[in-house]
Motif scaffolding. Structure first.
Motif: not given
Ligand code: XUL
Length: 530
Positions: A11, A95-97, A135, A168, A277-278, A319, A321, A331
């Motif tokens: 981010t 960063q996800q989403h 997100w 998100r 990233d996760n 979640n 993934f 997660l």
């Molecule tokens: C995971 C999430 C955050 C972003 C941050 O679901 O929304 O961890 O990936 O970068």
């Protein structure tokens, strides 16, 4: 010696790690981070987010991310002293989403990026939507409800896509775009997640995504790892042709395009599919076996673990993934992390040493007292009304509060991850909170597991560099196990182990039950009611 580059577009910054790999050694030989606010002030971001009149809206700029990528490669070439002709493969995380909307004709433009002009001058023409929702956006509650209903309810959506609808997630964001700007949606030929957008810039064509990041969209069939038709229909018309393909996470999605090889005289290194990233961090923290968990104590506390089969969180907060190893990962995210610890520390005027001392001066189990530390609305369990609850002590009790907040947080990381675990015996702890040994002691006792502390700071970028290496080897038919990939570079040092104390473990087994039953009356159901 072969070099591998891993990037992480988070981010707030773009971080890259170069890894040198030999038979006997793997070493981080260069690392650099570009902070978006500080290095690219003309975009006016604050912590990587553009200003917005609506507090629920959070957007950023794909042009900023592209400019950061350009700047990163310029610095790598100018300042690293590395023999970059040895660069074999690049991969990345983001960063996800977040989502990036490309206009018709963008594919052809990507193939003809002009090496004499910066990317920031060429990317605007690719976009059908100037800004990318990220997100942190919370403006799609209505779309979440509509998608959930169309798919047959929260459980049906969760079983289909791995998650209930979250504001998100990309699907609800796409639905909102279609509803509020149908012309913009009609002009859109491709919707990328941030990771597949950046990979597309590197390879000079529309890059596919993979099951790790695609799962963060509420659009992928989590078991089949293909787009889920019912979820697509519930989201927006003619969506599938607008989405990237989903490929296995170790796929070579192309090679560095002539933009990069001409502008920076780089070799045409392979580009391995980028992920979120996760998922990338699972590799970066050395999590390659399903009998372990990683706990990151950061701004928010997150717990993640690998799974051999997808399982679903009955509370609806967790979640699922795709994982970089081709299996699945879970997660769970807790919003009241560092912030809650800091609130308690500040109220009593403590530094971290004083905080640790107060923890060691009080006894495990807090004499049967406990806290529900919801300084803010909580994601896990879902609690929509903030408010700290104290059972058996009040605000002025130093030991009660310090131990109360840590024990509550650690009990939450245990109780709300039971659904994902296969008899966890080892935890990899990371993040700022993991620097306090006394906190790790509580973690070890609550989970009845050995806790190891990691020194990695840029785990998503490190995971990306390791995935680049793995993808390169796999592409050439060389077998490389994930244990081998992380050995001596992403594993926590053995010397950091904190072992559980059986007496304290027994105390927490009891307290966890009281905690779980106290919580049930505060939790919000899927419809937002208590
Ligand atoms: C995971 C999430 C955050 C972003 C941050 O679901 O929304 O961890 O990936 O970068």
């Amino acid at each position: 010696m072969p070099l591998y580059l891993g990037l992480d577009a988070s981010t707030q910054s773009l971080t890259g790690i170069v890894l040198e790999v030999t038979e006997s050694r793997r070493e981080i030989v260069w690392q650099h981070s570009l902070n978006f606010d500080a290095e690219f002030p003309r975009y006016g971001t604050s912590n990587g987010v553009l200003a917005s009149a609506d507090p629920l809206v959070a957007v950023s700029s794909p042009v900023l991310w592209a400019e950061a990528l350009d700047r990163f490669f310029a610095l790598l070439v100018r300042e690293s002293d590395l023999e970059l002709a040895q660069l074999r493969a690049v991969s990345g995380a983001a960063q996800q989403h977040g989502s990036v909307y490309l206009t018709r004709g963008a594919g052809a433009r990507l193939a003809k990026l002009d090496a004499t002009k910066p990317l920031s001058a060429q990317v605007p023409a690719l976009l059908s939507r100037r800004e990318a929702p990220i997100w942190m956006d919370a403006s799609t509650t209505a779309q979440c409800a509509a998608i959930t209903e169309a798919v047959g309810g929260p459980d049906a959506l969760q079983r289909l896509t791995g998650s209930r609808a979250f504001e998100r997630f990309t699907g609800p964001q796409i639905r909102k775009f279609f509803e509020t700007d149908p012309d913009g949606y009609a002009r859109t030929a491709r919707i990328h997640v941030v990771s597949s957008f950046l990979a597309s810039l590197l390879v000079g064509q529309d890059a596919p995504t993979e099951p790790g990041d695609a799962a963060g969209m509420n659009l992928m069939d989590i078991e089949q790892r293909q787009w889920a038709q019912a979820a697509l229909r519930a989201t927006a018309p003619d969506l599938e042709p607008r989405l990237p393909r989903i490929v296995p996470p170790w796929t070579t999605v192309g090679r560095l395009a002539s933009y990069w090889t001409t502008r920076y005289r780089l070799p045409s290194a392979k580009v391995i599919a980028w992920t979120g990233d996760n998922p990338s961090s699972t590799i970066g923290v050395g999590l390659v076996r399903p009998d372990r968990l990683a706990i990151s104590l950061g701004t928010s506390d997150t717990v993640f673990g690998l799974m051999q089969e997808p399982r679903f969180d009955p509370s609806g907060a967790g979640n699922v993934f795709g994982a970089p190893n081709g299996a699945w990962m879970a997660l769970v995210c807790f919003r009241n992390g560092a912030l809650a610890r800091e609130r308690v520390r500040e109220v009593f005027g403590l530094d971290w040493e004083g905080f640790a001392q107060a923890l060691s001066d009080s006894s495990p189990g807090n004499e049967g007292r406990f806290m529900l530390p919801w300084f803010e609305e909580e994601i896990t369990p879902p609690v929509r009304t903030r408010g700290v609850q104290r059972f058996g002590f009040d605000e002025s009790d130093l030991g009660g509060n310090v131990r109360g907040v840590i024990e509550a947080q650690m009990m939450a990381t245990a109780v709300y991850t039971e659904w994902m675990r296969q008899d966890v015996r080892v935890i990899h702890a990371t993040g700022g909170g993991a620097r306090t040994l006394e906190i790790l002691r509580v973690m070890a006792n609550v989970h009845d597991a050995d806790v190891y502390r990691l020194n990695v700071t840029a785990s998503a970028a490190l995971g990306a560099a390791l995935r680049a290496w793995h993808g390169d080897a796999t592409g050439e038919g060389r077998e490389l196990s994930w244990e081998d990939v992380v050995r001596n570079v992403a594993e926590p040092p053995a010397s950091t182990v904190v072992r559980p104390d059986p007496e304290a473990v027994a105390v927490y087994a009891e307290l966890k039950r009281a905690y779980a039953s106290a919580i049930s009356s505060f939790v919000t159901d899927a419809a937002g009611k208590r």
